[in-house]
Design a protein around this motif. Structure first.
Motif, PDB file in Angstrom:
ATOM      1  N   GLY A  11       0.784  -1.226   0.000  1.00 13.00           N
ATOM      2  CA  GLY A  11       0.000   0.000   0.000  1.00 13.00           C
ATOM      3  C   GLY A  11       0.816   1.276   0.000  1.00 13.00           C
ATOM      4  N   GLN A  12       1.906   1.293  -0.760  1.00 13.43           N
ATOM      5  CA  GLN A  12       2.781   2.450  -0.771  1.00 13.43           C
ATOM      6  C   GLN A  12       2.593   3.301  -2.027  1.00 13.43           C
ATOM      7  OE1 GLN A  12       5.169   3.402   1.720  1.00 13.43           O
ATOM      8  NE2 GLN A  12       3.857   1.952   2.817  1.00 13.43           N
ATOM      9  N   ASP A  13       2.999   4.571  -1.942  1.00 13.11           N
ATOM     10  CA  ASP A  13       3.090   5.450  -3.107  1.00 13.11           C
ATOM     11  C   ASP A  13       4.422   5.146  -3.773  1.00 13.11           C
ATOM     12  OD1 ASP A  13       3.374   7.432  -4.983  1.00 13.11           O
ATOM     13  OD2 ASP A  13       2.982   9.099  -3.617  1.00 13.11           O
ATOM     14  N   VAL A  14       4.381   4.373  -4.841  1.00 18.53           N
ATOM     15  CA  VAL A  14       5.631   3.908  -5.453  1.00 18.53           C
ATOM     16  C   VAL A  14       6.423   5.044  -6.079  1.00 18.53           C
ATOM     17  CG1 VAL A  14       4.772   1.570  -5.834  1.00 18.53           C
ATOM     18  CG2 VAL A  14       4.419   3.310  -7.600  1.00 18.53           C
ATOM     19  N   VAL A  28      13.404  -2.722  -8.473  1.00 18.09           N
ATOM     20  CA  VAL A  28      12.113  -3.309  -8.834  1.00 18.09           C
ATOM     21  C   VAL A  28      11.257  -3.253  -7.566  1.00 18.09           C
ATOM     22  CG1 VAL A  28      10.871  -5.367  -9.576  1.00 18.09           C
ATOM     23  CG2 VAL A  28      13.118  -4.865 -10.549  1.00 18.09           C
ATOM     24  N   ILE A  29      10.174  -2.505  -7.611  1.00 20.52           N
ATOM     25  CA  ILE A  29       9.271  -2.371  -6.467  1.00 20.52           C
ATOM     26  C   ILE A  29       8.002  -3.174  -6.749  1.00 20.52           C
ATOM     27  CG2 ILE A  29       7.883  -0.785  -5.081  1.00 20.52           C
ATOM     28  CD1 ILE A  29       9.933   1.403  -5.708  1.00 20.52           C
ATOM     29  N   VAL A  30       7.665  -4.070  -5.848  1.00 18.60           N
ATOM     30  CA  VAL A  30       6.414  -4.818  -5.951  1.00 18.60           C
ATOM     31  C   VAL A  30       5.505  -4.336  -4.823  1.00 18.60           C
ATOM     32  CG1 VAL A  30       5.320  -7.077  -5.826  1.00 18.60           C
ATOM     33  CG2 VAL A  30       7.479  -6.804  -7.054  1.00 18.60           C
ATOM     34  N   ASN A  31       4.412  -3.698  -5.198  1.00 19.74           N
ATOM     35  CA  ASN A  31       3.495  -3.070  -4.256  1.00 19.74           C
ATOM     36  C   ASN A  31       2.220  -3.899  -4.147  1.00 19.74           C
ATOM     37  OD1 ASN A  31       2.676  -1.003  -2.475  1.00 19.74           O
ATOM     38  ND2 ASN A  31       1.565   0.047  -4.104  1.00 19.74           N
ATOM     39  N   GLN A  32       1.980  -4.470  -2.965  1.00 17.26           N
ATOM     40  CA  GLN A  32       0.758  -5.228  -2.715  1.00 17.26           C
ATOM     41  C   GLN A  32      -0.351  -4.241  -2.349  1.00 17.26           C
ATOM     42  OE1 GLN A  32       1.897  -8.757  -0.083  1.00 17.26           O
ATOM     43  NE2 GLN A  32       3.749  -7.501  -0.071  1.00 17.26           N
ATOM     44  N   CYS A  33      -1.319  -4.101  -3.239  1.00 15.41           N
ATOM     45  CA  CYS A  33      -2.348  -3.079  -3.030  1.00 15.41           C
ATOM     46  C   CYS A  33      -3.665  -3.568  -3.630  1.00 15.41           C
ATOM     47  CB  CYS A  33      -1.901  -1.750  -3.668  1.00 15.41           C
ATOM     48  SG  CYS A  33      -1.533  -1.874  -5.423  1.00 15.41           S
ATOM     49  N   ILE A  48      13.613   2.839 -12.031  1.00 19.25           N
ATOM     50  CA  ILE A  48      12.752   2.305 -10.974  1.00 19.25           C
ATOM     51  C   ILE A  48      11.529   1.705 -11.655  1.00 19.25           C
ATOM     52  CG2 ILE A  48      11.583   2.770  -8.807  1.00 19.25           C
ATOM     53  CD1 ILE A  48      14.561   3.482  -8.749  1.00 19.25           C
ATOM     54  N   ARG A  49      11.406   0.366 -11.587  1.00 21.59           N
ATOM     55  CA  ARG A  49      10.267  -0.335 -12.188  1.00 21.59           C
ATOM     56  C   ARG A  49       9.293  -0.732 -11.078  1.00 21.59           C
ATOM     57  NH1 ARG A  49      12.314  -5.331 -15.024  1.00 21.59           N
ATOM     58  NH2 ARG A  49      14.175  -5.175 -13.714  1.00 21.59           N
ATOM     59  N   CYS A  50       8.024  -0.383 -11.251  1.00 22.33           N
ATOM     60  CA  CYS A  50       7.046  -0.563 -10.177  1.00 22.33           C
ATOM     61  C   CYS A  50       5.886  -1.437 -10.656  1.00 22.33           C
ATOM     62  CB  CYS A  50       6.492   0.789  -9.726  1.00 22.33           C
ATOM     63  SG  CYS A  50       7.778   2.015  -9.319  1.00 22.33           S
ATOM     64  N   TYR A  51       5.647  -2.517  -9.923  1.00 23.68           N
ATOM     65  CA  TYR A  51       4.557  -3.436 -10.234  1.00 23.68           C
ATOM     66  C   TYR A  51       3.556  -3.416  -9.075  1.00 23.68           C
ATOM     67  CZ  TYR A  51       7.796  -5.312 -13.721  1.00 23.68           C
ATOM     68  OH  TYR A  51       8.660  -5.458 -14.781  1.00 23.68           O
ATOM     69  N   SER A  52       2.282  -3.302  -9.415  1.00 27.08           N
ATOM     70  CA  SER A  52       1.220  -3.346  -8.413  1.00 27.08           C
ATOM     71  C   SER A  52       0.413  -4.626  -8.604  1.00 27.08           C
ATOM     72  CB  SER A  52       0.295  -2.136  -8.543  1.00 27.08           C
ATOM     73  OG  SER A  52       1.000  -0.939  -8.290  1.00 27.08           O
ATOM     74  N   PHE A  53       0.142  -5.323  -7.479  1.00 23.89           N
ATOM     75  CA  PHE A  53      -0.622  -6.573  -7.512  1.00 23.89           C
ATOM     76  C   PHE A  53      -1.659  -6.575  -6.397  1.00 23.89           C
ATOM     77  CE2 PHE A  53       3.546  -7.822  -9.308  1.00 23.89           C
ATOM     78  CZ  PHE A  53       3.121  -8.311 -10.536  1.00 23.89           C
ATOM     79  N   ARG A  54      -2.781  -7.232  -6.648  1.00 24.29           N
ATOM     80  CA  ARG A  54      -3.792  -7.387  -5.606  1.00 24.29           C
ATOM     81  C   ARG A  54      -3.435  -8.496  -4.632  1.00 24.29           C
ATOM     82  NH1 ARG A  54      -9.300  -6.957  -9.299  1.00 24.29           N
ATOM     83  NH2 ARG A  54      -9.246  -4.689  -9.619  1.00 24.29           N
ATOM     84  N   ASP A  78      12.857  -4.184   2.193  1.00 29.06           N
ATOM     85  CA  ASP A  78      11.507  -3.917   2.686  1.00 29.06           C
ATOM     86  C   ASP A  78      11.260  -2.416   2.651  1.00 29.06           C
ATOM     87  OD1 ASP A  78      11.008  -6.580   3.135  1.00 29.06           O
ATOM     88  OD2 ASP A  78      11.504  -6.499   5.272  1.00 29.06           O
ATOM     89  N   GLU A  79      10.005  -2.039   2.606  1.00 30.19           N
ATOM     90  CA  GLU A  79       9.629  -0.639   2.462  1.00 30.19           C
ATOM     91  C   GLU A  79      10.068   0.252   3.619  1.00 30.19           C
ATOM     92  OE1 GLU A  79       5.178  -0.493   4.315  1.00 30.19           O
ATOM     93  OE2 GLU A  79       5.384  -1.544   2.412  1.00 30.19           O
ATOM     94  N   ASP A  80      10.340  -0.348   4.791  1.00 31.64           N
ATOM     95  CA  ASP A  80      10.648   0.453   5.979  1.00 31.64           C
ATOM     96  C   ASP A  80      12.147   0.553   6.253  1.00 31.64           C
ATOM     97  OD1 ASP A  80      10.888  -2.217   6.576  1.00 31.64           O
ATOM     98  OD2 ASP A  80       9.893  -2.105   8.517  1.00 31.64           O
ATOM     99  N   ILE A  81      12.980   0.259   5.273  1.00 27.71           N
ATOM    100  CA  ILE A  81      14.424   0.380   5.436  1.00 27.71           C
ATOM    101  C   ILE A  81      14.905   1.625   4.702  1.00 27.71           C
ATOM    102  CG2 ILE A  81      16.672  -0.661   4.930  1.00 27.71           C
ATOM    103  CD1 ILE A  81      15.312  -3.386   5.216  1.00 27.71           C
ATOM    104  N   VAL A  82      15.739   2.407   5.379  1.00 27.30           N
ATOM    105  CA  VAL A  82      16.390   3.559   4.761  1.00 27.30           C
ATOM    106  C   VAL A  82      17.865   3.210   4.597  1.00 27.30           C
ATOM    107  CG1 VAL A  82      16.986   5.993   4.980  1.00 27.30           C
ATOM    108  CG2 VAL A  82      14.748   5.183   5.766  1.00 27.30           C
ATOM    109  N   TYR A  83      18.347   3.281   3.375  1.00 27.16           N
ATOM    110  CA  TYR A  83      19.710   2.846   3.089  1.00 27.16           C
ATOM    111  C   TYR A  83      20.701   3.982   3.275  1.00 27.16           C
ATOM    112  CZ  TYR A  83      17.816  -1.551   1.674  1.00 27.16           C
ATOM    113  OH  TYR A  83      17.187  -2.761   1.704  1.00 27.16           O
ATOM    114  N   GLU A  84      21.895   3.612   3.734  1.00 26.84           N
ATOM    115  CA  GLU A  84      22.944   4.587   3.989  1.00 26.84           C
ATOM    116  C   GLU A  84      23.548   5.087   2.682  1.00 26.84           C
ATOM    117  OE1 GLU A  84      25.895   3.105   6.624  1.00 26.84           O
ATOM    118  OE2 GLU A  84      24.536   3.051   8.365  1.00 26.84           O
TER     119      GLU A  84
END
Length: 260
Positions: A11-14, A28-33, A48-54, A78-84
């Protein structure tokens, strides 16, 4: 060396996620939404390639990203990691130093309550010490993963029938396929705390699911490994329920695993 982040999100804003994670490579971002879709854009010269799936399930999400990966090195994220800043250089240099390594497990900072590992030195990972590592520690040669035909379990992990453990099963399968796995003391990012999508306390489901997982991980050794796990964590995990009841639930889970 083309490094590519494989991001599992819900459920993120890709369009803004790569920037929030400080991703400085292709991704490659896979967004479960709630919808199906595809879009791509460039960020600082990276694709940045973004795929949305139900469909839901972290294992399915990671598999969808892995089958579309085309970089030299795939980094599970994972979506909640901020890289150095400079994480990509650390990853590349580690693979240059370890030419024979198919996979390297890096440090990611997490809260003390969630810490299951910390690499103090560079070392080889074997069958007896792979179980502590989460998927977001993994960077691997994409060709090695595709050649080994490995993937994440659809039975375990957030959004699946049984809680967590898809990462341990994935590493087990990689070792069984002969992949060489190393651990690195380099820190590449930090997890930002959020409410867990699967953990709701050390309840009956937690221990029962852990028993199912141990059956698949350890087979005939599932019972002694269950005892070792409970004795090592009884103060933290068994305070309310008691370790004997937790052990009964893990045994029940092992029986469920055998019956599958």
């Amino acid at each position: 060396m083309k490094i590519e982040m494989l991001v599992s999100a819900v459920g993120q804003d890709v369009r803004t996620l790569a920037g929030r994670m400080n991703i400085r490579t292709d991704a490659v971002i896979v967004n479960q939404c709630g919808a199906f879709g595809y879009e791509e854009y460039e960020q600082e010269g990276h694709q940045i390639r973004c795929y949305s799936f139900r469909e839901r399930g972290v294992g399915l999400s990671r598999n969808n990203a892995l089958m579309r990966a085309d970089g030299d090195i795939a980094v599970f994220a994972d979506e909640d990691i901020v890289y150095e800043d400079g994480y990509e250089k650390k990853i590349e240099e580690a693979f240059v130093r370890n030419q024979e390594a198919d996979m390297i497990l890096f440090n990611v900072k997490v809260s003390p309550a969630r810490m299951t590992y910390w690499n103090e030195e560079e070392k080889r990972v074997h069958w007896y010490n792979y179980g502590r590592y989460p998927a977001y520690s993994i960077a691997a040669r994409t060709e090695s993963l595709h050649r080994a035909n490995v993937g994440f379990s659809l039975l375990f992990g957030g959004g699946a029938r049984y809680s967590n453990g898809e990462d341990s099963l994935f590493l087990r399968d990689c070792l069984r396929q002969g992949l060489k796995i190393m651990a690195s003391p380099e820190v590449i990012g930090e997890e930002k705390e959020r409410e867990s999508t699967w953990f709701h306390g050390y309840n009956e489901k937690f221990f029962r699911d852990r028993g199912v997982l141990y059956h698949f991980l350890y087979g005939r050794m599932a019972i002694p490994f269950s005892l070792r796990f409970l004795l090592a964590h009884k103060e933290e995990m068994c305070g309310e329920m008691g370790w004997k009841r937790a052990y009964e639930l893990m045994l029940e889970g092992i029986r469920i695993g055998k019956a599958r």
